[in-house]
Design a protein around this motif. Structure first.
Motif, PDB file in Angstrom:
ATOM      1  N   GLN A  18      21.210  43.675  -0.749  1.00 56.30           N
ATOM      2  CA  GLN A  18      21.154  44.517   1.332  1.00 56.30           C
ATOM      3  C   GLN A  18      21.794  43.648   2.225  1.00 56.30           C
ATOM      4  OE1 GLN A  18      21.128  47.985   1.632  1.00 56.30           O
ATOM      5  NE2 GLN A  18      21.531  47.548   3.407  1.00 56.30           N
ATOM      6  N   GLU A  19      21.533  42.368   2.232  1.00 64.90           N
ATOM      7  CA  GLU A  19      22.126  42.086   3.263  1.00 64.90           C
ATOM      8  C   GLU A  19      23.379  42.029   2.579  1.00 64.90           C
ATOM      9  OE1 GLU A  19      20.151  38.767  -0.320  1.00 64.90           O
ATOM     10  OE2 GLU A  19      19.905  40.504   0.634  1.00 64.90           O
ATOM     11  N   ILE A  20      24.226  41.282   1.366  1.00 66.42           N
ATOM     12  CA  ILE A  20      25.449  40.668   1.611  1.00 66.42           C
ATOM     13  C   ILE A  20      26.290  42.363   2.026  1.00 66.42           C
ATOM     14  CG2 ILE A  20      27.151  40.817  -0.197  1.00 66.42           C
ATOM     15  CD1 ILE A  20      25.077  38.397   0.353  1.00 66.42           C
ATOM     16  N   GLN A  21      25.652  44.227   1.270  1.00 67.70           N
ATOM     17  CA  GLN A  21      26.041  45.090   1.945  1.00 67.70           C
ATOM     18  C   GLN A  21      26.503  45.152   3.360  1.00 67.70           C
ATOM     19  OE1 GLN A  21      24.793  48.257   0.196  1.00 67.70           O
ATOM     20  NE2 GLN A  21      24.241  47.441  -1.165  1.00 67.70           N
ATOM     21  N   GLU A  22      25.149  44.800   4.315  1.00 67.63           N
ATOM     22  CA  GLU A  22      25.034  44.606   6.078  1.00 67.63           C
ATOM     23  C   GLU A  22      26.560  44.143   6.322  1.00 67.63           C
ATOM     24  OE1 GLU A  22      21.430  43.489   6.961  1.00 67.63           O
ATOM     25  OE2 GLU A  22      20.458  44.662   5.891  1.00 67.63           O
ATOM     26  N   ILE A  23      26.809  42.239   5.406  1.00 73.48           N
ATOM     27  CA  ILE A  23      27.950  41.876   5.701  1.00 73.48           C
ATOM     28  C   ILE A  23      29.215  42.095   6.064  1.00 73.48           C
ATOM     29  CG2 ILE A  23      29.012  39.391   5.263  1.00 73.48           C
ATOM     30  CD1 ILE A  23      25.913  37.763   5.018  1.00 73.48           C
ATOM     31  N   LEU A  24      29.083  42.722   5.160  1.00 73.19           N
ATOM     32  CA  LEU A  24      30.777  43.100   4.603  1.00 73.19           C
ATOM     33  C   LEU A  24      31.024  44.853   4.982  1.00 73.19           C
ATOM     34  CD1 LEU A  24      29.926  43.316   0.161  1.00 73.19           C
ATOM     35  CD2 LEU A  24      31.336  41.932   1.777  1.00 73.19           C
ATOM     36  N   HIS A  57      42.475  41.146   2.919  1.00 73.05           N
ATOM     37  CA  HIS A  57      41.516  41.301   1.903  1.00 73.05           C
ATOM     38  C   HIS A  57      40.699  40.796   2.195  1.00 73.05           C
ATOM     39  CE1 HIS A  57      44.911  42.132  -0.335  1.00 73.05           C
ATOM     40  NE2 HIS A  57      45.794  41.295  -0.381  1.00 73.05           N
ATOM     41  N   PHE A  58      39.381  41.304   1.798  1.00 72.94           N
ATOM     42  CA  PHE A  58      38.257  40.551   1.717  1.00 72.94           C
ATOM     43  C   PHE A  58      36.769  40.627   0.471  1.00 72.94           C
ATOM     44  CE2 PHE A  58      36.686  44.364   3.964  1.00 72.94           C
ATOM     45  CZ  PHE A  58      35.933  44.407   3.755  1.00 72.94           C
ATOM     46  N   ALA A  59      35.997  39.746   0.368  1.00 74.09           N
ATOM     47  CA  ALA A  59      35.226  40.051  -1.712  1.00 74.09           C
ATOM     48  C   ALA A  59      34.053  39.250  -0.918  1.00 74.09           C
ATOM     49  CB  ALA A  59      36.970  39.765  -2.426  1.00 74.09           C
ATOM     50  N   ALA A  60      32.955  39.405  -1.575  1.00 68.30           N
ATOM     51  CA  ALA A  60      31.681  39.080  -1.624  1.00 68.30           C
ATOM     52  C   ALA A  60      31.315  38.370  -2.912  1.00 68.30           C
ATOM     53  CB  ALA A  60      30.435  39.679  -1.733  1.00 68.30           C
ATOM     54  N   PHE A  61      31.475  36.508  -2.911  1.00 72.50           N
ATOM     55  CA  PHE A  61      30.904  35.743  -4.143  1.00 72.50           C
ATOM     56  C   PHE A  61      29.517  35.532  -4.190  1.00 72.50           C
ATOM     57  CE2 PHE A  61      35.871  35.861  -3.718  1.00 72.50           C
ATOM     58  CZ  PHE A  61      36.066  36.383  -4.574  1.00 72.50           C
ATOM     59  N   LYS A  62      29.247  34.697  -4.992  1.00 68.45           N
ATOM     60  CA  LYS A  62      27.516  34.214  -5.697  1.00 68.45           C
ATOM     61  C   LYS A  62      27.341  33.054  -3.300  1.00 68.45           C
ATOM     62  CE  LYS A  62      24.579  31.925  -7.570  1.00 68.45           C
ATOM     63  NZ  LYS A  62      24.512  30.308  -9.129  1.00 68.45           N
ATOM     64  N   ASN A  63      27.722  32.639  -3.764  1.00 72.39           N
ATOM     65  CA  ASN A  63      27.976  31.536  -2.504  1.00 72.39           C
ATOM     66  C   ASN A  63      29.032  32.140  -1.110  1.00 72.39           C
ATOM     67  OD1 ASN A  63      26.266  30.296  -3.789  1.00 72.39           O
ATOM     68  ND2 ASN A  63      27.292  29.242  -4.704  1.00 72.39           N
ATOM     69  N   HIS A  64      29.855  32.638  -0.913  1.00 72.81           N
ATOM     70  CA  HIS A  64      30.201  33.242   0.115  1.00 72.81           C
ATOM     71  C   HIS A  64      31.104  34.172   0.262  1.00 72.81           C
ATOM     72  CE1 HIS A  64      33.727  31.726  -2.589  1.00 72.81           C
ATOM     73  NE2 HIS A  64      34.528  32.018  -1.933  1.00 72.81           N
ATOM     74  N   ILE A  65      31.272  34.604   1.372  1.00 73.38           N
ATOM     75  CA  ILE A  65      32.704  35.762   1.732  1.00 73.38           C
ATOM     76  C   ILE A  65      33.820  35.232   2.179  1.00 73.38           C
ATOM     77  CG2 ILE A  65      32.943  37.841   3.268  1.00 73.38           C
ATOM     78  CD1 ILE A  65      30.431  37.667   1.935  1.00 73.38           C
ATOM     79  N   GLY A  66      34.789  35.308   0.723  1.00 69.40           N
ATOM     80  CA  GLY A  66      35.896  35.418   1.167  1.00 69.40           C
ATOM     81  C   GLY A  66      37.250  36.156   1.790  1.00 69.40           C
TER      82      GLY A  66
END
Length: 127
Positions: A18-24, A57-66
């Motif tokens: 959820q917290e990563i979804q919010e950022i994305l 482009h953007f993408a989620a990774f373990k420790n960062h958002i690319g």
């Protein structure tokens, strides 16, 4: 997380906590607001916005958002990106630190103008 390539940005975002979804979702909204005519797609397995070619482009990774605004998007904002890890065409925004949404917006607007200029030059060359 299974490694099937998502068919849409919604599908991509739903793979994450959820917290990563919010950022994305916020990054997606910032890009949409900054490039309202851009088309959403998945390219290279990542959420992508295109307008006269790929914008970002953007993408989620373990420790960062690319965030991938091409090499010109990185070099033109080198000063503002100096506190982040960057490479030729990418920047890493650490998870757990504030994401610079205003800067993302500025970079996207820069990329829209750049792609527009390139498209217009192509048309001129064809004439």
């Amino acid at each position: 997380m299974d490694k099937t390539i998502p068919k849409s940005i919604d599908e991509y975002i739903l793979q994450y906590p959820q917290e990563i979804q919010e950022i994305l979702n916020t990054i997606r909204k910032v890009i949409k607001d900054s490039a309202p005519n851009a088309e959403e797609k998945i390219s290279y397995g990542m959420p992508t916005f295109a307008l006269n070619g790929n914008l970002v482009h953007f993408a989620a990774f373990k420790n960062h958002i690319g965030f991938y605004p091409s090499s010109s998007g990185i070099s033109s904002f080198q000063q503002e990106l100096s506190e982040y890890k960057t490479s030729k065409g990418a920047v890493q925004f650490p998870i757990g630190k504030p994401i610079p949404y205003d800067l993302i917006s500025k970079i996207v607007k820069f990329r829209v103008a750049e792609n527009q200029r390139k498209a217009e030059e192509k048309i001129k060359k064809k004439k």
